[in-house]
Design a protein around this motif. Structure first.
Motif, PDB file in Angstrom:
ATOM      1  N   SER A   1      13.549   3.522  -3.274  1.00 17.11           N
ATOM      2  CA  SER A   1      13.741   2.094  -3.532  1.00 17.11           C
ATOM      3  C   SER A   1      13.467   1.269  -2.289  1.00 17.11           C
ATOM      4  CB  SER A   1      15.158   1.834  -4.051  1.00 17.11           C
ATOM      5  OG  SER A   1      16.135   2.157  -3.083  1.00 17.11           O
ATOM      6  N   ARG A   2      13.773   1.807  -1.113  1.00 13.05           N
ATOM      7  CA  ARG A   2      13.463   1.092   0.137  1.00 13.05           C
ATOM      8  C   ARG A   2      11.953   0.912   0.281  1.00 13.05           C
ATOM      9  NH1 ARG A   2      17.989  -0.579   0.193  1.00 13.05           N
ATOM     10  NH2 ARG A   2      19.670   0.081   1.603  1.00 13.05           N
ATOM     11  N   ALA A   3      11.192   1.929  -0.084  1.00 11.00           N
ATOM     12  CA  ALA A   3       9.728   1.826  -0.023  1.00 11.00           C
ATOM     13  C   ALA A   3       9.240   0.760  -0.987  1.00 11.00           C
ATOM     14  CB  ALA A   3       9.086   3.173  -0.341  1.00 11.00           C
ATOM     15  N   LYS A   4       9.842   0.712  -2.161  1.00 10.29           N
ATOM     16  CA  LYS A   4       9.461  -0.279  -3.165  1.00 10.29           C
ATOM     17  C   LYS A   4       9.761  -1.685  -2.675  1.00 10.29           C
ATOM     18  CE  LYS A   4      10.265  -1.571  -7.998  1.00 10.29           C
ATOM     19  NZ  LYS A   4      10.955  -1.200  -9.252  1.00 10.29           N
ATOM     20  N   GLU A   5      10.902  -1.864  -2.035  1.00 12.74           N
ATOM     21  CA  GLU A   5      11.300  -3.181  -1.530  1.00 12.74           C
ATOM     22  C   GLU A   5      10.430  -3.636  -0.369  1.00 12.74           C
ATOM     23  OE1 GLU A   5      15.289  -2.375  -0.434  1.00 12.74           O
ATOM     24  OE2 GLU A   5      16.009  -2.217  -2.513  1.00 12.74           O
ATOM     25  N   PHE A   6       9.850  -2.679   0.342  1.00 16.80           N
ATOM     26  CA  PHE A   6       9.099  -2.999   1.556  1.00 16.80           C
ATOM     27  C   PHE A   6       7.854  -3.813   1.261  1.00 16.80           C
ATOM     28  CE2 PHE A   6       5.949  -1.964   4.861  1.00 16.80           C
ATOM     29  CZ  PHE A   6       6.661  -2.271   6.008  1.00 16.80           C
ATOM     30  N   GLY A   7       7.210  -3.508   0.166  1.00 14.95           N
ATOM     31  CA  GLY A   7       5.968  -4.220  -0.147  1.00 14.95           C
ATOM     32  C   GLY A   7       5.173  -3.451  -1.165  1.00 14.95           C
ATOM     33  N   LYS A   8       3.883  -3.460  -1.041  1.00 18.79           N
ATOM     34  CA  LYS A   8       3.017  -2.687  -1.932  1.00 18.79           C
ATOM     35  C   LYS A   8       3.196  -1.221  -1.580  1.00 18.79           C
ATOM     36  CE  LYS A   8      -1.765  -2.221  -3.515  1.00 18.79           C
ATOM     37  NZ  LYS A   8      -3.158  -2.637  -3.287  1.00 18.79           N
ATOM     38  N   SER A   9       3.819  -0.476  -2.468  1.00 20.79           N
ATOM     39  CA  SER A   9       4.249   0.867  -2.125  1.00 20.79           C
ATOM     40  C   SER A   9       3.569   1.928  -2.973  1.00 20.79           C
ATOM     41  CB  SER A   9       5.767   0.985  -2.286  1.00 20.79           C
ATOM     42  OG  SER A   9       6.422   0.017  -1.505  1.00 20.79           O
TER      43      SER A   9
ATOM     44  N   ILE B   1       3.659   1.478  -7.183  1.00 21.31           N
ATOM     45  CA  ILE B   1       4.694   0.488  -7.427  1.00 21.31           C
ATOM     46  C   ILE B   1       4.271  -0.813  -6.770  1.00 21.31           C
ATOM     47  CG2 ILE B   1       7.102  -0.135  -7.041  1.00 21.31           C
ATOM     48  CD1 ILE B   1       7.775   2.791  -6.992  1.00 21.31           C
ATOM     49  N   ASN B   2       4.108  -1.828  -7.556  1.00 19.65           N
ATOM     50  CA  ASN B   2       3.724  -3.128  -7.008  1.00 19.65           C
ATOM     51  C   ASN B   2       4.968  -3.963  -6.732  1.00 19.65           C
ATOM     52  OD1 ASN B   2       0.854  -2.839  -7.113  1.00 19.65           O
ATOM     53  ND2 ASN B   2       1.023  -2.944  -9.334  1.00 19.65           N
ATOM     54  N   GLY B   3       5.359  -3.981  -5.482  1.00 23.95           N
ATOM     55  CA  GLY B   3       6.476  -4.820  -5.073  1.00 23.95           C
ATOM     56  C   GLY B   3       5.947  -6.108  -4.502  1.00 23.95           C
ATOM     57  N   ASN B   4       6.760  -6.798  -3.759  1.00 24.11           N
ATOM     58  CA  ASN B   4       6.323  -8.020  -3.105  1.00 24.11           C
ATOM     59  C   ASN B   4       5.588  -7.654  -1.826  1.00 24.11           C
ATOM     60  OD1 ASN B   4       7.563  -9.706  -5.019  1.00 24.11           O
ATOM     61  ND2 ASN B   4       9.546  -9.364  -4.039  1.00 24.11           N
ATOM     62  N   SER B   5       4.320  -7.989  -1.762  1.00 26.07           N
ATOM     63  CA  SER B   5       3.514  -7.638  -0.599  1.00 26.07           C
ATOM     64  C   SER B   5       4.039  -8.323   0.647  1.00 26.07           C
ATOM     65  CB  SER B   5       2.049  -8.030  -0.824  1.00 26.07           C
ATOM     66  OG  SER B   5       1.280  -7.676   0.304  1.00 26.07           O
ATOM     67  N   VAL B   6       4.194  -7.551   1.724  1.00 27.14           N
ATOM     68  CA  VAL B   6       4.654  -8.088   2.992  1.00 27.14           C
ATOM     69  C   VAL B   6       3.493  -8.040   3.970  1.00 27.14           C
ATOM     70  CG1 VAL B   6       6.355  -7.898   4.849  1.00 27.14           C
ATOM     71  CG2 VAL B   6       6.971  -7.256   2.508  1.00 27.14           C
ATOM     72  N   GLU B   7       2.735  -9.119   4.033  1.00 26.66           N
ATOM     73  CA  GLU B   7       1.591  -9.242   4.924  1.00 26.66           C
ATOM     74  C   GLU B   7       0.631  -8.049   4.783  1.00 26.66           C
ATOM     75  OE1 GLU B   7       4.091 -11.662   8.371  1.00 26.66           O
ATOM     76  OE2 GLU B   7       3.250  -9.702   8.781  1.00 26.66           O
ATOM     77  N   GLY B   8       0.483  -7.571   3.552  1.00 27.78           N
ATOM     78  CA  GLY B   8      -0.445  -6.493   3.305  1.00 27.78           C
ATOM     79  C   GLY B   8       0.018  -5.137   3.799  1.00 27.78           C
ATOM     80  N   LYS B   9       1.231  -5.056   4.330  1.00 30.21           N
ATOM     81  CA  LYS B   9       1.745  -3.781   4.825  1.00 30.21           C
ATOM     82  C   LYS B   9       2.112  -2.872   3.654  1.00 30.21           C
ATOM     83  CE  LYS B   9       3.548  -5.913   9.039  1.00 30.21           C
ATOM     84  NZ  LYS B   9       4.759  -6.224   9.832  1.00 30.21           N
ATOM     85  N   VAL B  10       2.095  -1.589   3.916  1.00 29.50           N
ATOM     86  CA  VAL B  10       2.351  -0.617   2.861  1.00 29.50           C
ATOM     87  C   VAL B  10       3.564   0.245   3.209  1.00 29.50           C
ATOM     88  CG1 VAL B  10       1.454   1.478   1.763  1.00 29.50           C
ATOM     89  CG2 VAL B  10      -0.028  -0.512   2.048  1.00 29.50           C
ATOM     90  N   GLY B  11       4.418   0.444   2.223  1.00 30.86           N
ATOM     91  CA  GLY B  11       5.505   1.402   2.350  1.00 30.86           C
ATOM     92  C   GLY B  11       5.137   2.645   1.572  1.00 30.86           C
ATOM     93  N   PHE B  12       5.178   3.803   2.210  1.00 35.41           N
ATOM     94  CA  PHE B  12       4.793   5.055   1.553  1.00 35.41           C
ATOM     95  C   PHE B  12       5.986   5.982   1.485  1.00 35.41           C
ATOM     96  CE2 PHE B  12       3.270   9.474   1.846  1.00 35.41           C
ATOM     97  CZ  PHE B  12       2.507   9.531   0.688  1.00 35.41           C
ATOM     98  N   PHE B  13       6.346   6.376   0.269  1.00 39.99           N
ATOM     99  CA  PHE B  13       7.452   7.307   0.051  1.00 39.99           C
ATOM    100  C   PHE B  13       6.911   8.729   0.094  1.00 39.99           C
ATOM    101  CE2 PHE B  13      10.395   9.238  -3.342  1.00 39.99           C
ATOM    102  CZ  PHE B  13      11.338   9.624  -2.386  1.00 39.99           C
ATOM    103  N   ALA B  14       7.276   9.484   1.120  1.00 34.65           N
ATOM    104  CA  ALA B  14       6.725  10.829   1.320  1.00 34.65           C
ATOM    105  C   ALA B  14       7.144  11.784   0.207  1.00 34.65           C
ATOM    106  CB  ALA B  14       7.153  11.386   2.682  1.00 34.65           C
TER     107      ALA B  14
END
Length: 372
Positions: free
Chosen positions: A183-191, A206-219
Motif C-alpha cells: 500500500s505504501r508503494a501504491k500511495e507513492f505514485g505510479k506503482s 496500480i495507478n496511484g497519484n503520480s508524484v512528479e513521474g516518480k515510481v514506487g516499485f513493490f519488490a
C-alpha cells in the motif's frame, strides 16, 4: 548407527546474520542443460576475478565449507554454503539483485530518477534491498515487524533506507508488514507490482497519484518468482559445480520458499536420487504442508491459538501460508523436519564453541536438520 553410515553429502543453506572441474561437469550434464549452464556461468559474477564491478559484483559464487565437527560426529560430509560472504551477509542479496535487475530490464524502474523500492521483510531482504538500492541509484522503503533484531533496523537506516516498524499481524490484516509495503508503494505514485518475474506474465499496474513521474516499485519477495529464479540460475548451479554433482541430500529452511524451490528445481533433474529436506521452526505450517498436505500448526488448534502463531526465536524461516515461490517446491521436497527453539540455540552455541562459527538462528536450524 553411525558406524554403518555411508558417506553422505548434506548441504546446509541458510542466513548467517548474527555476526550473521567445469569441463567435467559439463560432460556429466544432460545435453539440454549444458548450454543453460554455460550461459549462466558466462553471465554470473566471478569471485576469482581480480576486480569486482562494484558491490553487486561481490554477490553470489560463495564457497562451500565443510563443517568439521558435525561431519566427524555423524560420519557424514556436511557442507555449508557460505552465504554470509555475500556483501549483505545473506542469500537475500541474490534475490534483491535479481528482482531489481528484472524490473530494470522490463523498463519498470530506472536508476537515479527518484524511484523507490518498497518491501515488507523480517530483515535480511531489507538489508539487501537497502544496500543494492543505494549502489544502483534507488531509494528504499522497508516495512518490518517490530520484534526483529535491533541490528537489522540500524543497518538498513545506515544504508539510507526508510525503515517503518509495525506490530506483527496476520497476512489478512491490512497493516501486516507485507500488505503495508504494497500500500505504501501504491500511495507513492505510479506503482508497479511485479507479481511473477515471468516475461510471459503481465504485470499488475496500480495507478496511484503520480508524484512528479516518480515510481514506487513493490519488490514482493514472497510472490515474485524472480526470487526462486535467482537460486535456479545461481545458487543451484554453483552447488552442482562445487560438489561435482555428488550430493545425497539438500537441507534448507523456507521463509519465502525461494531458496528451496530454486535450488531443488535445478538439482533434482540432474541428480535423480537427491533427497530434499525442509526444516521448519515452531509455529510454522510448512512442516505440516509437506508431511500431511495441510497448512496447519498445532499452535492453531482450538483453545491453544496464540496471537502470534509463529512464536519462535528463529528469524527468517517459517510461515503459515504457501507463497508462489514455495509452491514451486511442492513435489520436489521429500520430507520435513521440525526443529525446536532449544535445539536451534544449542546448535548455535555448539558451532561457536567447536567451529568458531557465529551463526544466526536459521543457519542453526539448518544444521540441526542436517544432523537429524
Amino acid at each position: 548407527d553411525l558406524n554403518k553410515a555411508s558417506v553422505f553429502f548434506g548441504l546446509v543453506l541458510g542466513v548467517i546474520i548474527t555476526a550473521s572441474t567445469n569441463s567435467l561437469i559439463n560432460w556429466l550434464q544432460p545435453k539440454d542443460k549444458k548450454k543453460d549452464s554455460t550461459d549462466r556461468d558466462a553471465n554470473s559474477n566471478k569471485r576469482n576475478e581480480e576486480i569486482a564491478d562494484g558491490i553487486v559484483g561481490l554477490i553470489g559464487n560463495t564457497p562451500l565449507m565443510r563443517i568439521k565437527s558435525l561431519s566427524e560426529a555423524t560420519g557424514c560430509e556436511i557442507l555449508a554454503k557460505a552465504e554470509f560472504l555475500n556483501p549483505g551477509g545473506s542469500p537475500k542479496d541474490r534475490v534483491a539483485l535479481n528482482i531489481i535487475n528484472f524490473a530494470e530490464e522490463r523498463g519498470l524502474i530506472r536508476p537515479n530518477s527518484g524511484c523507490t523500492i518498497f518491501e515488507g521483510t523480517s530483515g535480511s531482504t531489507g538489508v539487501s534491498i537497502a544496500m543494492i538500492s543505494r549502489a544502483k541509484g534507488y531509494n528504499a522503503w522497508i516495512v518490518m515487524p517490530d520484534d526483529q533484531a535491533e541490528e537489522k533496523y540500524v543497518l538498513m537506516e545506515k544504508l539510507g533506507a526508510t525503515v517503518e516498524k509495525v506490530r506483527p499481524a496476520s497476512i489478512i490484516d491490512k497493516q501486516q508488514f507485507v500488505n503495508l509495503a504494497k500500500s505504501r508503494a501504491k500511495e507513492f505514485g505510479k506503482s508497479y507490482i511485479d507479481k511473477r518475474g515471468d516475461e510471459n506474465e503481465e504485470y499488475e499496474i496500480i495507478n496511484g497519484n503520480s508524484v512528479e513521474g516518480k515510481v514506487g516499485f513493490f519488490a514482493d519477495q514472497f510472490e515474485n518468482l524472480s526470487n526462486n529464479e535467482a537460486h535456479f540460475q545461481g545458487t543451484g548451479p554453483e552447488i552442482y559445480r562445487q560438489t561435482g554433482g555428488k550430493i545425497d541430500a539438500f537441507v534448507s529452511g523456507a521463509g519465502t520458499g525461494g531458496t528451496i524451490a530454486g535450488v531443488s528445481r535445478y538439482l533434482k533433474p540432474l541428480i535423480p536420487n537427491l533427497k530434499v529436506f525442509l526444516v521448519d521452526p515452531p509455529g510454522s505450517g510448512l512442516y505440516n504442508k509437506i508431511k500431511h498436505n495441510v497448512m496447519y500448526s498445532p499452535l492453531e488448534a482450538e483453545g491453544t491459538r496464540r496471537r502470534h502463531q509463529v512464536d519462535t526465536v528463529v528469524e527468517g524461516v517459517g510461515l503459515n501460508r504457501a507463497t508462489e515461490n514455495f509452491n514451486l517446491s511442492i513435489g520436489l521436497i521429500d520430507d520435513a523436519i521440525l526443529v525446536t527453539d532449544e535445539e536451534a540455540v544449542a546448535m548455535a552455541r555448539y558451532l561457536v564453541r567447536e567451529e568458531g562459527l557465529f551463526v544466526g538462528s536459521s543457519s542453526a536450524v539448518n544444521c540441526v536438520g542436517c544432523v537429524r
